[in-house]
Design a protein around this motif. Sequence first.
Motif, short mmCIF file in Angstrom:
data_model
loop_
_atom_site.label_atom_id
_atom_site.label_comp_id
_atom_site.label_asym_id
_atom_site.label_seq_id
_atom_site.Cartn_x
_atom_site.Cartn_y
_atom_site.Cartn_z
N ILE A 77 0.84 -1.21 0.00
CA ILE A 77 0.00 0.00 0.00
C ILE A 77 0.87 1.25 0.00
O ILE A 77 0.60 2.21 -0.73
CB ILE A 77 -0.95 -0.01 1.21
CG1 ILE A 77 -2.03 -1.07 1.01
CG2 ILE A 77 -1.58 1.36 1.42
CD1 ILE A 77 -2.95 -1.25 2.20
N ASN A 78 1.92 1.24 0.79
CA ASN A 78 2.82 2.39 0.81
C ASN A 78 3.51 2.57 -0.53
O ASN A 78 3.70 3.71 -0.99
CB ASN A 78 3.86 2.23 1.92
CG ASN A 78 3.28 2.45 3.30
OD1 ASN A 78 2.26 3.14 3.45
ND2 ASN A 78 3.89 1.86 4.31
N PHE A 79 3.88 1.46 -1.19
CA PHE A 79 4.49 1.56 -2.51
C PHE A 79 3.52 2.18 -3.51
O PHE A 79 3.88 3.09 -4.27
CB PHE A 79 4.92 0.18 -2.99
CG PHE A 79 5.31 0.15 -4.44
CD1 PHE A 79 6.55 0.58 -4.86
CD2 PHE A 79 4.41 -0.29 -5.42
CE1 PHE A 79 6.91 0.58 -6.21
CE2 PHE A 79 4.75 -0.31 -6.76
CZ PHE A 79 6.01 0.13 -7.16
N LEU A 80 2.28 1.70 -3.54
CA LEU A 80 1.30 2.23 -4.47
C LEU A 80 1.00 3.70 -4.20
O LEU A 80 0.83 4.49 -5.13
CB LEU A 80 0.01 1.40 -4.40
CG LEU A 80 0.11 -0.04 -4.89
CD1 LEU A 80 -1.18 -0.80 -4.60
CD2 LEU A 80 0.42 -0.07 -6.38
N THR A 81 0.97 4.06 -2.94
CA THR A 81 0.72 5.45 -2.59
C THR A 81 1.88 6.33 -3.02
O THR A 81 1.69 7.41 -3.59
CB THR A 81 0.51 5.58 -1.07
OG1 THR A 81 -0.57 4.72 -0.68
CG2 THR A 81 0.17 7.01 -0.69
N GLU A 82 3.10 5.87 -2.76
CA GLU A 82 4.28 6.63 -3.17
C GLU A 82 4.36 6.72 -4.69
O GLU A 82 4.71 7.77 -5.24
CB GLU A 82 5.53 5.96 -2.62
CG GLU A 82 6.83 6.68 -2.98
CD GLU A 82 8.05 5.96 -2.46
OE1 GLU A 82 9.17 6.48 -2.63
OE2 GLU A 82 7.90 4.85 -1.91
N PHE A 83 4.05 5.62 -5.38
CA PHE A 83 4.09 5.60 -6.84
C PHE A 83 3.17 6.68 -7.41
O PHE A 83 3.49 7.32 -8.41
CB PHE A 83 3.66 4.22 -7.33
CG PHE A 83 3.90 3.98 -8.79
CD1 PHE A 83 5.07 3.37 -9.21
CD2 PHE A 83 2.95 4.33 -9.74
CE1 PHE A 83 5.31 3.13 -10.57
CE2 PHE A 83 3.18 4.10 -11.09
CZ PHE A 83 4.35 3.51 -11.50
N ALA A 84 2.03 6.88 -6.74
CA ALA A 84 1.06 7.87 -7.19
C ALA A 84 1.26 9.23 -6.52
O ALA A 84 0.42 10.12 -6.67
CB ALA A 84 -0.36 7.38 -6.91
N GLN A 85 2.34 9.40 -5.79
CA GLN A 85 2.63 10.65 -5.09
C GLN A 85 1.45 11.08 -4.20
O GLN A 85 1.12 12.26 -4.09
CB GLN A 85 2.99 11.75 -6.08
CG GLN A 85 4.23 11.44 -6.89
CD GLN A 85 4.58 12.52 -7.89
OE1 GLN A 85 4.43 13.71 -7.59
NE2 GLN A 85 5.02 12.13 -9.06
N ASP A 86 0.79 10.10 -3.60
CA ASP A 86 -0.33 10.31 -2.68
C ASP A 86 -1.59 10.85 -3.37
O ASP A 86 -2.51 11.32 -2.71
CB ASP A 86 0.04 11.23 -1.51
CG ASP A 86 -0.04 10.50 -0.18
OD1 ASP A 86 -0.94 9.66 -0.03
OD2 ASP A 86 0.81 10.75 0.68
N ASN A 87 -1.65 10.75 -4.68
CA ASN A 87 -2.83 11.18 -5.41
C ASN A 87 -3.85 10.04 -5.54
O ASN A 87 -4.42 9.82 -6.61
CB ASN A 87 -2.43 11.67 -6.81
CG ASN A 87 -1.75 13.02 -6.75
OD1 ASN A 87 -2.37 14.04 -6.47
ND2 ASN A 87 -0.45 13.02 -7.02
N VAL A 88 -4.02 9.30 -4.46
CA VAL A 88 -4.97 8.20 -4.41
C VAL A 88 -5.67 8.25 -3.06
O VAL A 88 -5.23 8.92 -2.13
CB VAL A 88 -4.29 6.83 -4.60
CG1 VAL A 88 -3.77 6.67 -6.01
CG2 VAL A 88 -3.15 6.64 -3.59
N ASP A 89 -6.77 7.51 -2.96
CA ASP A 89 -7.48 7.36 -1.69
C ASP A 89 -6.99 6.06 -1.05
O ASP A 89 -7.33 4.96 -1.49
CB ASP A 89 -8.99 7.30 -1.96
CG ASP A 89 -9.82 7.28 -0.68
OD1 ASP A 89 -9.27 6.93 0.39
OD2 ASP A 89 -11.02 7.58 -0.76
#
Length: 502
Positions: free
Chosen positions: A68-80
């Motif tokens: 989850i942290n990887f996906l969030t970082e990948f999207a620069q926190d532009n996700v929910d």
Amino acid sequence: MKKEYDVIVIGASNAGGFAAAAAAEKGAKVLVIDKMRSAGYLYRDTIASIGSKAQKEAGVEIDKQELINFLTEFAQDNVDQRLLNTWVDNSAETIDWLDERILRPHGAHIQATPDAYYESAMNKAFPTGNEVTNSDGTYWELGYGNWVLDEVKKLGAEVRWQTKLQSLVVAAGEVVGVKVEDLPTKRSYEIGAKNIIICTGGYGSNLALMQKWNPMGLKTNVYSDSMRDDGSGIVAGLEAGAAKDEEAASIVFNRAAVSVGANARDMYEIDMTPPNDPAYLWFGSYPFLRVNLEGERFYNESAPYQFAIHAAARQTGYMQAMIWNEETMDDEHLKAVHTLGCSRLGFPGIWTAEEGRKQIAGLIKENLVQKADNIEELADKLNLPVKTLTNTVRRYNELCHKGKDEDFGKEAYRMLAIDQGPYYGAFISGRLLATLDGLRVNTKMQVLRENGKVIPGLYAAGNCSGGFFWGAYPDHVPGLTASHAQTFGRLAGKFAAMSKQD
């Protein structure tokens, strides 16, 4: 309006089929509509999860928070992140349902891909893939979506093909039905329902919407590989008061071969879906040498698929040329670079090395791949500066033999020297599989207004729903977009069936 159904599902592909099955399992009276004549061939064969039974049997362990942290970082926190948590917590159940309820009764099964090799931070990867495997275990079970739709019908749901959504019917701020067109007769009519689930996919084949919402995608892709994606569900949701992701998201393959001299900014063709994709270059996703139209190397070719397209967007014509030789196409060299997902050598990849070489031979005949005995001849065929390309190849080979990419930092195991001919070259660009920005939803897949309030009666799942992706697709989490669609489709169906609205 009379509510004839408990749930209407718009779209019969990955999200729609799973939504319809889940709603019907809960006892809901379900109608599925789809503008085409079929959808089974669209169901994806690599599906991500954390903790499926197949993964447990294969000894695959993935740390939930790390992913989850990887996906969030990948999207620069532009996700929910709440949506990411929801996916992680429900992805395994979706895979297990597919395996036990759909595949095994037909002799097929799910098997987990146990490894996802990487060395650099840019290529961090997770072994999330679950493969829909045929009975003898040799390849994907293509077309299993037809089994899903058969199950939908067995559960009592009705399916109407060639029925296109025109708009949602709204009364007092609540979605109460749909207005549709029967395509063969051109007749329009309305159907009432307690809840509507939009599963209509993205908008990649709607030029006007691409220009409005994803203009860079028009410049960096030369093909849209799904002509069904007209954005109609997203538009209908917006007309009903929904909020939408403000920035684009997409999944792109760097596998489009184009003619020498092509300019990606000026080329965007709406293509048929597989297997009719033109100019498909499987080797485009392998980390071979890339140069710009000046013949210069300009980035680390080991980047994820979409990063390669981003890098090319900073070059003349938004274009790059890939250079390789006969030796790099042998099984040993291709296997050594450890690609993931459908680009992987052999199952669960698309082709074997031999099939890839045959594809190259076909593209040579189409004049989309150039072959030459020496670099000077190849440069001439590619219309690249001879001296510059010769120097670039010489420098690249020097770094390959040194075992250290001092110019761009590519991993040593992916530095494949091209010392001798015959040589190959091709202009490559992006092919858009799907857009991934869509209507805002909560963790129950209910569609939201700008103020965060639920639109009563409206749900969304799959590529028409938002909040889960941003910018580039994280292809080092194999099967994520398919799992996002199927898992959230299943949740939407359950929630829509269980309650009119909370």
